[in-house]
Scaffold this active site. Structure first.
Site, short mmCIF file in Angstrom:
data_model
loop_
_atom_site.label_atom_id
_atom_site.label_comp_id
_atom_site.label_asym_id
_atom_site.label_seq_id
_atom_site.Cartn_x
_atom_site.Cartn_y
_atom_site.Cartn_z
N PHE C 14 0.82 -1.22 0.00
CA PHE C 14 0.00 0.00 0.00
C PHE C 14 0.85 1.27 0.00
O PHE C 14 0.33 2.36 -0.19
CB PHE C 14 -0.92 0.01 1.24
CG PHE C 14 -2.14 -0.86 1.12
CD1 PHE C 14 -2.18 -1.94 0.25
CD2 PHE C 14 -3.29 -0.61 1.90
CE1 PHE C 14 -3.33 -2.74 0.14
CE2 PHE C 14 -4.44 -1.39 1.80
CZ PHE C 14 -4.44 -2.47 0.92
N HIS C 97 12.82 -2.79 1.62
CA HIS C 97 12.18 -2.29 0.39
C HIS C 97 13.05 -1.19 -0.22
O HIS C 97 13.74 -0.47 0.48
CB HIS C 97 10.78 -1.74 0.72
CG HIS C 97 10.02 -1.41 -0.53
ND1 HIS C 97 10.10 -0.18 -1.14
CD2 HIS C 97 9.18 -2.14 -1.28
CE1 HIS C 97 9.34 -0.18 -2.22
NE2 HIS C 97 8.75 -1.35 -2.33
N GLU C 145 13.43 -6.77 -7.19
CA GLU C 145 12.83 -5.61 -7.85
C GLU C 145 13.92 -4.66 -8.36
O GLU C 145 14.42 -3.83 -7.61
CB GLU C 145 12.00 -4.80 -6.85
CG GLU C 145 10.87 -5.52 -6.18
CD GLU C 145 9.97 -4.54 -5.43
OE1 GLU C 145 8.83 -4.35 -5.86
OE2 GLU C 145 10.43 -3.96 -4.41
#
Lengths: 226, 226, 226, 226
Positions: C14, C97, C145
């Protein structure tokens, strides 16, 4: 070790460009010294830590560090110790540059440390408010640089003159002994003239000179309108 | 620029002690060179960035940086650029020392950068698990140092031999080309001997030698049992 | 508290969009639960810390934190304590992240802490090398990523399939129990299908669903090709 | 959402103790509310982010966050977004606590953000100089806490009264609207009385109450001398 004793002053930040690293840094420092000698203008260079010793041995203008860590001598592997930078020949330092932002308490500690060691302190700030905050900590200089203009080629003295004027005004009300420099986007004599007219006592700049095709000519132009 | 080409090796971390800053650093580097010459032992010194140029001009042993930032040349005021450190005379660097811990992606980038520039990479780690992780990134050396023993005078080779053995074992299973050093609390020849018997190929140490009353004698003792 | 027990899995990050904050976050979590119920697909949501309690009270899918700090209970004002996040309803967490990169030793400590508390650990990485390093630390998931593709709308599974394949291969050789997720630029069923065919066991994604005009339709499409 | 509208005020920092996490945090908040109701004294609690929603639903005293990140809504995984904390029920926040020191520009941005959102800003500082700097940024409160006294049980109001007096004086000269709180080592009614007599308008404290055998009794004693 030669400190900054007069204004107006130009502080040339060598950053970490290859064009201003090692032998290139030494050459650029010599050019800066030459222009300072020829024009009587105060020019200081802020160079990478590994280049301080070599450059300070060869030029007779103020050589500043780009960063000092808020540490005392001891077990701080990899930190920039003020005493080490000074012994290598640094007569001052940039503090809190937009590319190396610091914590409030660190800025306070580093300013105190430089004062104790007789080194110049140049605190970089991003707006009027943080300039006022920095001025309460009694550095020698506050260099206000709106981050969006750094390296842009758009001089703060033209794009946001109110930031420079506002900084000069608030700092003079807090501590008139703190000198204001103008940074961000400065590259020409016109830019520098505008910066001085807004009340600053010099400029902090980098790519406009460092990456110029002819840094000597660019530096001569920079100081030509004062 | 002289890299570390043989083991066993002693890497002497000068940290930011005044005893190993500026002229004191130069003297300590000369002592290290003298002991290296007399004993035929490989001794490297890891010094503060402002001291690299001066020391590398005067001694003929490997001079390492204490930290490199994960940045490329450009606008990174205050950062330690690998190219600048190399031109100043650094033939390698410590990475991720317990006093300068780094992000995982930074360790990866710095190891790649040093490999590209022909510099030695010495990654410091805190336990077997992070040693294994570091080894996958292909540095030249992993120096395992349980943080609680750093500067304690209690050698890891005695207090936690299983950490050294475990690190040697896991690293050899992941990448046998990565050499293991033993750090934390090492100061005597007995400590170093124990470290080697556990499978390490050298030691990384600081205060045990730097702050010794007679660093030359301490260094001679350190390598005397091998 | 419901952990991720099966793959393939979709983890919806989110981030800190207003579209996925507070009441909007709750609505999006309910949509995620609805799609999970209708399709039988495993969908987890990773939400801001202040939203964890409210959301975990109202939905019956795994609710993850976005970050845990490497601290133990005590004096760590402002830190994200694992025990607090767990009691609020988080059954796991993202770690490292690209918008919250961590130090190597912190990643190790957080993975150990989550394992001890029975929480899922999802370590984000930027390339094959750091994925291998992360895998040695035994997290439940590694989500690779490439940073340049995050939020780009260009799926890593198409732009750099070799990164996904390489990550799957190296992680399986290091620790076959670690599951690989594919992140960065994923938004459609085609992207997810491609990601699975490259050997990943699910996807980590954000803006492709969060900022979609119709998140429910976007989520239904995402899982439609598996 | 209830802001701090009157002084004197007690701000109870729950930190990350297990004694003030989750259900324990809720109980402590209820005790704080009870003492506030019984004595008419202003008491606010500063709790971990995951606990804000639950506590603010159940008590009617100001609930503060412990930290806000200097980010706008968007892609900032793992950050504390002001809007999210506010929607969860936080009516203000600590800023720059000694356990979460911030960069100067971040403190400026966070104060502006809280002002815009109608939230209280409580900037923690370590000495007179940084208190003055903080005051120029126009927060609601500056809480001065010499770091060496935090958690010591030795009240700053007794150990270093000149720090409190000096802070009050300099802040009043810079911006009389900024209220000074006194932190570090406060735990008893005597300590709080001394703090008020030195010119502060309240206290920020943690372990003295949180870890007390009987927090309710400790809190009642704290406000008993005013």
């Amino acid at each position: 070790m030669k400190t900054i004793t007069k204004t107006p002053v130009v502080i040339l930040n060598f950053k970490t460009y290859l064009e201003s690293t090692g032998t290139n840094a030494l050459n650029l420092a010599k050019i800066s010294e030459k222009v300072a000698d020829e024009t009587g203008f105060n020019i200081a260079v802020s160079v990478q830590a590994p280049d301080i010793y070599r450059i300070s041995q060869e030029v007779n203008i103020p050589v500043l560090a780009q960063h000092i860590d808020a540490v005392e001598a001891g077990g701080h592997t990899g930190s920039n110790l003020a005493e080490c930078l000074k012994e290598a020949g640094a007569s001052g330092t940039l503090i809190n540059h937009s590319e190396k932002r610091l914590k409030l308490f660190e800025i306070d500690e580093i300013i105190k440390k430089t004062a104790k060691l007789g080194m110049n302190s140049v605190v970089c700030t991003n707006n009027i408010e943080t300039s006022a905050a920095a001025a309460t900590l009694k550095p020698d200089f506050v260099a206000v640089e709106p981050p969006e203009l750094i390296g842009s080629g758009i001089p703060v003295s033209k794009a946001e003159p109110e930031v420079v004027e506002g900084t000069v005004e608030v700092i003079h009300s807090i501590n008139p002994q703190v000198k204001v420099l103008c940074g961000a986007g400065i590259s020409t004599g016109e830019d520098m003239k505008a910066a001085m007219e807004l009340g600053s006592e010099g400029v902090l700049l980098a790519s406009g000179i460092i990456l110029a095709k002819d840094p000597e000519a660019a530096l001569l132009d920079l100081v030509s309108k004062i």
